[in-house]
Design a protein around this motif. Structure first.
Motif, PDB file in Angstrom:
ATOM      1  N   ILE A  14       0.823  -1.213   0.000  1.00  0.00           N
ATOM      2  CA  ILE A  14       0.000   0.000   0.000  1.00  0.00           C
ATOM      3  C   ILE A  14       0.857   1.264   0.000  1.00  0.00           C
ATOM      4  O   ILE A  14       0.337   2.365   0.180  1.00  0.00           O
ATOM      5  CB  ILE A  14      -0.964   0.025   1.197  1.00  0.00           C
ATOM      6  N   ARG A  16       2.815   4.544  -0.832  1.00  0.00           N
ATOM      7  CA  ARG A  16       2.397   5.635  -1.711  1.00  0.00           C
ATOM      8  C   ARG A  16       3.564   6.231  -2.493  1.00  0.00           C
ATOM      9  O   ARG A  16       3.501   6.410  -3.708  1.00  0.00           O
ATOM     10  CB  ARG A  16       1.718   6.713  -0.864  1.00  0.00           C
ATOM     11  N   ARG A 146       3.333  -5.725  -6.918  1.00  0.00           N
ATOM     12  CA  ARG A 146       2.568  -4.663  -7.562  1.00  0.00           C
ATOM     13  C   ARG A 146       3.119  -4.454  -8.967  1.00  0.00           C
ATOM     14  O   ARG A 146       4.252  -4.855  -9.274  1.00  0.00           O
ATOM     15  CB  ARG A 146       2.658  -3.345  -6.780  1.00  0.00           C
ATOM     16  N   GLY A 184      -2.554  -4.724  -4.949  1.00  0.00           N
ATOM     17  CA  GLY A 184      -2.853  -3.331  -4.681  1.00  0.00           C
ATOM     18  C   GLY A 184      -2.770  -2.514  -5.959  1.00  0.00           C
ATOM     19  O   GLY A 184      -2.291  -2.995  -6.995  1.00  0.00           O
ATOM     20  N   THR A 212      -2.361   3.868  -6.918  1.00  0.00           N
ATOM     21  CA  THR A 212      -2.276   4.165  -5.492  1.00  0.00           C
ATOM     22  C   THR A 212      -0.862   4.468  -5.013  1.00  0.00           C
ATOM     23  O   THR A 212      -0.643   4.625  -3.808  1.00  0.00           O
ATOM     24  CB  THR A 212      -2.845   2.998  -4.666  1.00  0.00           C
ATOM     25  N   SER A 230      -3.421   9.294   0.195  1.00  0.00           N
ATOM     26  CA  SER A 230      -4.020   8.786   1.424  1.00  0.00           C
ATOM     27  C   SER A 230      -5.452   9.281   1.523  1.00  0.00           C
ATOM     28  O   SER A 230      -5.772  10.370   1.025  1.00  0.00           O
ATOM     29  CB  SER A 230      -3.245   9.296   2.649  1.00  0.00           C
ATOM     30  N   LYS A 267     -13.636   0.107   2.361  1.00  0.00           N
ATOM     31  CA  LYS A 267     -12.309   0.099   1.747  1.00  0.00           C
ATOM     32  C   LYS A 267     -11.525   1.343   2.160  1.00  0.00           C
ATOM     33  O   LYS A 267     -10.330   1.273   2.468  1.00  0.00           O
ATOM     34  CB  LYS A 267     -12.456   0.027   0.224  1.00  0.00           C
ATOM     35  N   VAL A 268     -12.192   2.492   2.164  1.00  0.00           N
ATOM     36  CA  VAL A 268     -11.534   3.733   2.590  1.00  0.00           C
ATOM     37  C   VAL A 268     -11.081   3.630   4.037  1.00  0.00           C
ATOM     38  O   VAL A 268      -9.957   3.995   4.385  1.00  0.00           O
ATOM     39  CB  VAL A 268     -12.485   4.933   2.399  1.00  0.00           C
ATOM     40  N   LEU A 271      -8.047   1.265   4.478  1.00  0.00           N
ATOM     41  CA  LEU A 271      -6.797   1.883   4.060  1.00  0.00           C
ATOM     42  C   LEU A 271      -6.339   2.920   5.066  1.00  0.00           C
ATOM     43  O   LEU A 271      -5.157   2.988   5.413  1.00  0.00           O
ATOM     44  CB  LEU A 271      -6.952   2.514   2.678  1.00  0.00           C
ATOM     45  N   ALA A 274      -4.800   1.161   7.931  1.00  0.00           N
ATOM     46  CA  ALA A 274      -3.498   0.596   7.602  1.00  0.00           C
ATOM     47  C   ALA A 274      -2.414   1.663   7.564  1.00  0.00           C
ATOM     48  O   ALA A 274      -1.242   1.386   7.845  1.00  0.00           O
ATOM     49  CB  ALA A 274      -3.573  -0.132   6.264  1.00  0.00           C
ATOM     50  N   LEU A 275      -2.806   2.874   7.195  1.00  0.00           N
ATOM     51  CA  LEU A 275      -1.850   3.981   7.109  1.00  0.00           C
ATOM     52  C   LEU A 275      -1.767   4.786   8.396  1.00  0.00           C
ATOM     53  O   LEU A 275      -1.015   5.764   8.458  1.00  0.00           O
ATOM     54  CB  LEU A 275      -2.251   4.920   5.964  1.00  0.00           C
TER      55      LEU A 275
END
Length: 281
Positions: A14, A16, A146, A184, A212, A230, A267-268, A271, A274-275
Motif C-alpha cells: 500500500i 504511496r 505490484r 494493490g 495508489t 491517502s 475500503k476507505v 486503508l 493501515a496507514l
C-alpha cells in the motif's frame, strides 16, 4: 550508514511514495532512507550509465551490508547486467525487494524471484507495449507484489505523447490487471517537473484512474505524494457516515446502490487504518 531505528516501514503493498535514488550517489542513501518516502529504491538501472554500473552495484552492496535497508531497481532480463545484479543481491542482508525494469512477461518475474531468497517481493515495472499487453499475466506471477508504470520508456517504445489522454489506456490497463490479480493499485511513473502544481495535478490524475502509488525522483516530493494518495479527513468522515447509515453488516441497505457504497466506505476506512501509523503531513 544504517537507517534510523525509529523509522517504521510501511507495507509496500500500500506504499504511496517510491523514491528512486541513483546508485552512483551513495551519499544520498541514508538521508533518503530516513526521509518521508514510504519506500526507497536504489537504482542501478536507468539512473546509471553503462560504464558506471559495476561501481553503482558495489555502492548498493556496501550500504546494505553495513545495515541499510532498501529496495533495488535491477536491470531488465534482456541485459547482461540482470544476472549480475541478482547474483550480487541474493546473499545481501537488507534487501527488501526488487523493482524489475522493463518487465514483459510473468516468466521474467519468476526467473527474477528464483535467483533471490524465497519470498522476496518483486514490483514489475511495465515500460513497453508488450508489457502493457501482458499486464494481467505479469500481475498474476506469484512473486509480483505490484505493477508500476514506466512512462518515459513506454512513450519512447510506442511513440505516444505524455498527454494524459494518450496515457489513459496503459494506466487503466495496469489498474484493471492489478485488481483482477488481487494486487494493490499500481505505482505510476514520476513527475519530472520541479513545480508543486505539476506534482499535484499528475498525482490527482493517477489517483483518479485507480493508481495508489507513484515513483519519485526527488525526496522533497514524498510528503505531497503521501498526502494525496491517502484518504483525507473528509473522505474518512464520509466513509464513517456511510457505515453508520447502512450498518457495519449492511442491515440497513435499502437498494442496489447501497451495497457498493458500503463496500467503498469500508475500503476507505481499511486503508486509513493501515496507514494510521504513517500519517501524511
Amino acid at each position: 550508514m544504517s537507517i534510523s531505528a525509529n523509522r517504521s516501514r510501511i507495507d509496500p503493498g500500500i506504499a504511496r511514495s517510491w523514491l528512486l535514488v541513483p546508485a552512483n550517489r551513495p551519499e544520498r542513501f541514508t538521508s533518503a532512507a530516513d526521509g518521508a518516502a514510504d519506500v526507497v529504491v536504489l537504482d542501478v538501472e536507468d539512473a546509471v550509465a553503462e560504464t558506471g554500473k559495476t561501481l553503482a552495484r558495489a555502492n548498493v552492496l556496501a550500504w546494505l551490508r553495513a545495515g541499510g535497508q532498501a529496495w533495488v531497481r535491477v536491470n531488465g532480463t534482456t541485459t547482461a547486467h540482470w544476472a549480475t545484479d541478482l547474483d550480487a543481491l541474493a546473499d545481501t542482508p537488507g534487501l527488501l525487494g526488487v523493482v524489475l525494469a522493463k518487465t514483459e512477461s510473468a516468466a521474467e518475474v519468476d526467473d527474477t524471484a528464483a535467483r533471490l531468497p524465497a519470498g522476496t517481493p518483486v514490483v514489475a515495472l511495465v515500460e513497453s507495449a508488450l508489457g502493457v499487453e501482458a499486464a494481467l499475466e505479469v500481475a498474476r506471477a506469484s512473486a509480483t507484489l505490484r505493477l508500476a508504470f514506466g512512462v518515459g520508456d513506454y512513450c519512447r517504445d510506442t511513440g505516444a505523447s505524455k498527454d494524459p489522454l494518450a496515457l489513459a489506456y496503459p494506466r487503466s490497463r495496469l489498474v484493471v490487471a492489478s485488481r483482477a490479480a488481487g494486487l494493490g493499485g499500481p505505482v505510476d511513473g514520476p513527475t519530472l517537473a520541479v513545480d508543486e502544481a505539476a506534482l499535484v495535478r499528475e498525482t490527482q490524475l493517477a489517483a483518479s484512474l485507480g493508481m495508489t502509488g507513484r515513483l519519485s525522483l526527488r525526496a522533497e516530493q514524498a510528503p505531497t505524494l503521501n498526502r494525496l494518495l491517502s484518504p483525507g479527513a473528509p473522505a474518512v468522515a464520509a466513509a464513517r457516515g456511510v457505515v453508520a447509515e447502512l450498518g457495519e453488516d449492511g442491515a440497513r441497505v435499502r437498494d442496489g446502490s447501497d451495497g457498493p457504497r458500503l463496500a467503498g466506505a469500508k475500503k476507505v476506512l481499511a486503508l486509513a487504518a493501515a496507514l494510521a501509523g504513517h500519517p501524511a503531513p
